[in-house]
Scaffold this motif. Structure first.
Motif, PDB file in Angstrom:
ATOM      1  N   TYR A  36       0.796  -1.234   0.000  1.00 48.26           N
ATOM      2  CA  TYR A  36       0.000   0.000   0.000  1.00 48.26           C
ATOM      3  C   TYR A  36       0.828   1.283   0.000  1.00 48.26           C
ATOM      4  O   TYR A  36       0.277   2.381  -0.120  1.00 48.26           O
ATOM      5  N   ILE A  37       2.153   1.185   0.146  1.00 49.13           N
ATOM      6  CA  ILE A  37       2.977   2.398   0.176  1.00 49.13           C
ATOM      7  C   ILE A  37       3.066   3.013  -1.218  1.00 49.13           C
ATOM      8  O   ILE A  37       3.307   2.306  -2.207  1.00 49.13           O
ATOM      9  N   ASP A  38       2.890   4.323  -1.285  1.00 47.21           N
ATOM     10  CA  ASP A  38       3.053   5.046  -2.557  1.00 47.21           C
ATOM     11  C   ASP A  38       4.509   5.492  -2.665  1.00 47.21           C
ATOM     12  O   ASP A  38       4.945   6.400  -1.956  1.00 47.21           O
ATOM     13  N   PHE A  39       5.254   4.850  -3.561  1.00 51.12           N
ATOM     14  CA  PHE A  39       6.680   5.153  -3.697  1.00 51.12           C
ATOM     15  C   PHE A  39       6.957   6.313  -4.655  1.00 51.12           C
ATOM     16  O   PHE A  39       8.104   6.756  -4.752  1.00 51.12           O
ATOM     17  N   HIS A  40       5.942   6.800  -5.350  1.00 52.41           N
ATOM     18  CA  HIS A  40       6.172   7.891  -6.300  1.00 52.41           C
ATOM     19  C   HIS A  40       6.755   9.139  -5.631  1.00 52.41           C
ATOM     20  O   HIS A  40       7.802   9.643  -6.068  1.00 52.41           O
ATOM     21  N   PRO A  41       6.121   9.684  -4.574  1.00 58.54           N
ATOM     22  CA  PRO A  41       6.695  10.881  -3.954  1.00 58.54           C
ATOM     23  C   PRO A  41       8.044  10.611  -3.294  1.00 58.54           C
ATOM     24  O   PRO A  41       8.889  11.505  -3.216  1.00 58.54           O
ATOM     25  N   ILE A  42       8.257   9.395  -2.828  1.00 63.38           N
ATOM     26  CA  ILE A  42       9.535   9.045  -2.197  1.00 63.38           C
ATOM     27  C   ILE A  42      10.645   9.061  -3.225  1.00 63.38           C
ATOM     28  O   ILE A  42      11.696   9.683  -3.029  1.00 63.38           O
ATOM     29  N   MET A  43      10.422   8.393  -4.355  1.00 68.77           N
ATOM     30  CA  MET A  43      11.444   8.367  -5.405  1.00 68.77           C
ATOM     31  C   MET A  43      11.656   9.752  -5.999  1.00 68.77           C
ATOM     32  O   MET A  43      12.788  10.152  -6.290  1.00 68.77           O
ATOM     33  N   ASP A  44      10.572  10.495  -6.171  1.00 65.42           N
ATOM     34  CA  ASP A  44      10.700  11.862  -6.688  1.00 65.42           C
ATOM     35  C   ASP A  44      11.598  12.702  -5.772  1.00 65.42           C
ATOM     36  O   ASP A  44      12.469  13.435  -6.239  1.00 65.42           O
ATOM     37  N   TYR A  45      11.376  12.582  -4.467  1.00 65.13           N
ATOM     38  CA  TYR A  45      12.161  13.376  -3.512  1.00 65.13           C
ATOM     39  C   TYR A  45      13.631  12.974  -3.553  1.00 65.13           C
ATOM     40  O   TYR A  45      14.527  13.836  -3.554  1.00 65.13           O
ATOM     41  N   LEU A  46      13.894  11.675  -3.574  1.00 66.89           N
ATOM     42  CA  LEU A  46      15.280  11.205  -3.648  1.00 66.89           C
ATOM     43  C   LEU A  46      15.975  11.743  -4.891  1.00 66.89           C
ATOM     44  O   LEU A  46      17.114  12.232  -4.832  1.00 66.89           O
ATOM     45  N   ARG A  47      15.288  11.672  -6.011  1.00 64.22           N
ATOM     46  CA  ARG A  47      15.893  12.098  -7.272  1.00 64.22           C
ATOM     47  C   ARG A  47      16.050  13.625  -7.327  1.00 64.22           C
ATOM     48  O   ARG A  47      17.103  14.136  -7.720  1.00 64.22           O
ATOM     49  N   GLU A  48      15.023  14.343  -6.925  1.00 64.58           N
ATOM     50  CA  GLU A  48      15.060  15.807  -7.006  1.00 64.58           C
ATOM     51  C   GLU A  48      16.100  16.409  -6.067  1.00 64.58           C
ATOM     52  O   GLU A  48      16.610  17.507  -6.320  1.00 64.58           O
ATOM     53  N   HIS A  49      16.425  15.697  -4.981  1.00 59.48           N
ATOM     54  CA  HIS A  49      17.409  16.207  -4.026  1.00 59.48           C
ATOM     55  C   HIS A  49      18.764  15.520  -4.163  1.00 59.48           C
ATOM     56  O   HIS A  49      19.600  15.572  -3.269  1.00 59.48           O
ATOM     57  N   ASP A  50      18.946  14.864  -5.325  1.00 57.99           N
ATOM     58  CA  ASP A  50      20.247  14.282  -5.690  1.00 57.99           C
ATOM     59  C   ASP A  50      20.771  13.286  -4.660  1.00 57.99           C
ATOM     60  O   ASP A  50      21.941  13.339  -4.263  1.00 57.99           O
ATOM     61  N   TYR A  51      19.884  12.383  -4.241  1.00 55.54           N
ATOM     62  CA  TYR A  51      20.348  11.302  -3.362  1.00 55.54           C
ATOM     63  C   TYR A  51      21.449  10.525  -4.055  1.00 55.54           C
ATOM     64  O   TYR A  51      21.320  10.137  -5.215  1.00 55.54           O
ATOM     65  N   TYR A  52      22.531  10.299  -3.342  1.00 62.77           N
ATOM     66  CA  TYR A  52      23.645   9.519  -3.881  1.00 62.77           C
ATOM     67  C   TYR A  52      23.873   8.317  -2.982  1.00 62.77           C
ATOM     68  O   TYR A  52      24.231   8.462  -1.812  1.00 62.77           O
ATOM     69  N   GLY A  53      23.627   7.143  -3.506  1.00 63.11           N
ATOM     70  CA  GLY A  53      23.820   5.936  -2.710  1.00 63.11           C
ATOM     71  C   GLY A  53      22.949   4.809  -3.219  1.00 63.11           C
ATOM     72  O   GLY A  53      22.362   4.874  -4.306  1.00 63.11           O
TER      73      GLY A  53
END
Length: 297
Positions: A245-262
């Protein structure tokens, strides 16, 4: 995926806490199916060779890299020197494999392997235990730093660091240069926390990510029946991203938009006899690939 490296955890093939789950699956089958599903790396499970050179050979053949491996700390219940000895051995093994982060979870008073109600019997640290934990983690962070590595703390169901309040206290009382955070979507959701809130509040401290989903009907059942953690796993409370049931769209968007490295590691401890590990690894990979498309649209 830009600065995000996508890996997979072996716990879907063979469970470390419940070895009978997936006992028929071999180490080579596990890593071969990870590679076949398109992953770049792996965490380390209990069937993996304990010799770093040998393990690296197996992984290199499949173009897989080592992301990290779990370390059980007992800073609240053992003498630091005892924990330190085991940690240094673990650190050096991971360093030889090229890993940059060390997953640490405090297991003092943990009930995750006990036949106790998951929520009702969860440990709560005293002021003295908190001090031992904070001081010990910072010393482990210094030891990791000797090899240009970082410890990433894994908040976990059935332990003293599970809730939003406990994560906040841990983050506020530790030095960011010594203690980082492992962000696990499944453990936050099952605990009743808001995964997006933790991601946004502590993004700068997050150096490792576990993508895990939760089956809501099973989660409701284990809460109602006061199941223990291992029973919840056997029943299938966790699954891969896109299957719960978790919506991963906003999570992945945030990681990508804030340049998560790892690393982002797909991790879903479930019974492979019920939920084929390769099939679910492939399902997760396709779902995560679709997040990139939708997130960028």
């Amino acid at each position: 995926m830009g600065s995000i490296q996508l890996g997979c955890a072996p716990i879907a093939w063979t469970n470390d806490d419940i070895p009978e789950l997936g006992k028929e699956n071999t180490f080579e089958q596990c890593i071969s199916e990870m590679a076949l599903a398109g992953y770049e790396g792996t965490e380390i499970g209990n069937k993996y060779p304990e010799n770093a050179d040998m393990l690296k050979e197996y992984l290199d053949l499949r173009n897989l890299r080592t992301a990290s491996a779990w370390f059980s700390s007992f800073l609240t219940t053992k003498q630091f020197e005892e924990v330190e000895t085991e940690f240094i051995k673990h650190r050096d093994f991971l360093h030889a494999l090229g890993a940059k982060v060390i997953v640490v979870s405090e297991q003092g008073k943990s009930i995750q392997k006990e036949d106790l109600p998951l929520f009702e019997e969860k440990p709560v640290f005293s002021i003295e235990k908190w001090k031992r934990l904070i001081d010990g983690l910072q010393r482990l962070g210094e030891l990791a730093g000797e090899k240009n590595m970082s410890i990433v703390y894994h908040h976990h169901m059935g332990t003293g660091i599970q809730t939003t309040e406990e994560i906040i206290q841990l983050m506020e009382e530790t030095d960011p240069s010594k203690v980082s955070l492992l962000y696990d979507t499944g453990h936050l959701a099952l605990s009743g926390e808001d995964p997006l809130y933790i991601l946004k509040r502590y993004f700068k401290r997050i150096k490792h990510v576990h993508f895990k989903d939760v089956r809501r009907d099973i989660a409701d059942e284990i809460i109602q029946k006061k199941d223990c953690f291992l029973s919840a796993v056997k029943k299938g409370v966790f699954t891969v991203p896109g299957d719960g049931y978790i919506d991963f769209h906003p999570i992945m968007d945030y990681l990508r938009e804030h340049d998560y490295y790892g690393w982002v590691i797909v991790e879903a401890e479930q019974d492979p006899a019920k939920y084929n590990a390769y099939e679910y690894a492939l399902k997760a990979k396709k779902y995560i690939d679709s997040l990139e498309v939708k997130g960028g649209a």
